[in-house]
Design an enzyme around this catalytic site. Structure first.
Site, PDB file in Angstrom:
ATOM      1  N   TYR A 128       0.862  -1.187   0.000  1.00 32.75           N
ATOM      2  CA  TYR A 128       0.000   0.000   0.000  1.00 32.75           C
ATOM      3  C   TYR A 128       0.895   1.233   0.000  1.00 32.75           C
ATOM      4  CZ  TYR A 128      -3.741   3.197   1.618  1.00 32.75           C
ATOM      5  OH  TYR A 128      -4.644   4.226   1.745  1.00 32.75           O
ATOM      6  N   LYS A 157      -1.743  -1.527  -3.806  1.00 29.65           N
ATOM      7  CA  LYS A 157      -2.734  -0.454  -3.803  1.00 29.65           C
ATOM      8  C   LYS A 157      -1.952   0.830  -4.001  1.00 29.65           C
ATOM      9  CE  LYS A 157      -6.045   1.961  -0.839  1.00 29.65           C
ATOM     10  NZ  LYS A 157      -6.654   2.049   0.511  1.00 29.65           N
TER      11      LYS A 157
END
Length: 245
Positions: A128, A157
């Site tokens: 992320y 992400k």
């Protein structure tokens, strides 16, 4: 081939526990939202509460209901390793692991950090990258090195806000590594350059529509995807007028 539409980013700043492995532990005001998404269009869910970050997604991209993968944030690999092992023991499908915040390690430090987390678990890991919140960017070179060196690191992400970054990751990462948008407003541009979906905030309000946007594009219905993007563009922006979890 792999198909990933929408992973739901749960609004849960005061939720102490999202799901037990059985999926029956949720209580309080978030139950209706969870029920809507679990029984509906999402491919998984991600939620944060206080100092923790819990993430759910499912590697086969198709199962229902979305799998649970409780995990935690932390600024050190020493802190994250036990939490990731705990998630695995709870029957998790994977772990969403954010870039270390506050201490701002070098790119080599980030590489070693994520390698250490990966060594602590057999779960697949989604990186992320969110420089605006963590104060440091996980560079494309580092992501590619991690994806090549660690078979458990399977996705990212990407919330850097850069179409160029997504283009580079899609072009350079090994086969099987998946890029997801971390920003609702950039989902469609990211899909155009090769991303496979979004970890979506707006899906708290419109889970079916956000999933439909992504699936429409992946099915070649680009005009439909554009219409949905334009319909929700104002909301994408409005949801970030104030800070959110």
């Amino acid at each position: 081939g792999r198909r990933l539409a929408m992973i739901w980013s749960v609004a849960s700043p005061r939720l102490n526990w999202l799901w037990a492995s059985s999926g029956r532990a949720l209580t309080g005001p978030h139950r209706p939202n969870v029920t809507t998404c679990v029984q509906g269009p999402s491919s998984g869910a991600a939620t944060g509460t206080g100092r923790s970050r819990r993430a759910m997604w499912q590697p086969s991209w198709r199962a229902r209901p979305p799998p649970r993968a409780p995990g935690r944030r932390g600024a050190t690999a020493r802190a994250r390793g036990p939490h990731t092992r705990e998630a695995q023991e709870l029957g998790s499908a994977g772990a969403l692991v954010v870039v270390p915040y506050s201490n701002k390690p070098s790119q080599n430090g980030l590489l070693r950090h994520f390698e250490a987390v990966a060594q602590a678990t057999s779960l697949p890991i989604m990186l992320y990258n969110i420089p605006g919140r963590c104060g440091i960017d996980l560079a494309a070179d580092t992501v590619v090195r991690l994806a090549r060196a660690c078979a458990k690191i399977v996705a990212i992400k990407e919330a850097s806000g850069s179409v160029d970054r997504v283009s580079e990751l899609v072009a350079r990462a090994p086969d099987g590594f998946n890029v997801l948008s971390g920003d609702d407003s950039l989902t469609l541009p990211f899909l155009v350059v090769g991303a496979l979906g979004v970890v979506s905030v707006t899906s708290n309000l419109y889970p079916a529509e956000i999933s439909e946007l992504v699936r429409a594009f992946l099915d070649g219905e680009t005009e439909k995807a554009q219409r949905l993007h334009r319909r929700f563009l104002g909301l994408f922006k409005d949801l970030f007028i104030e800070p959110n979890p």
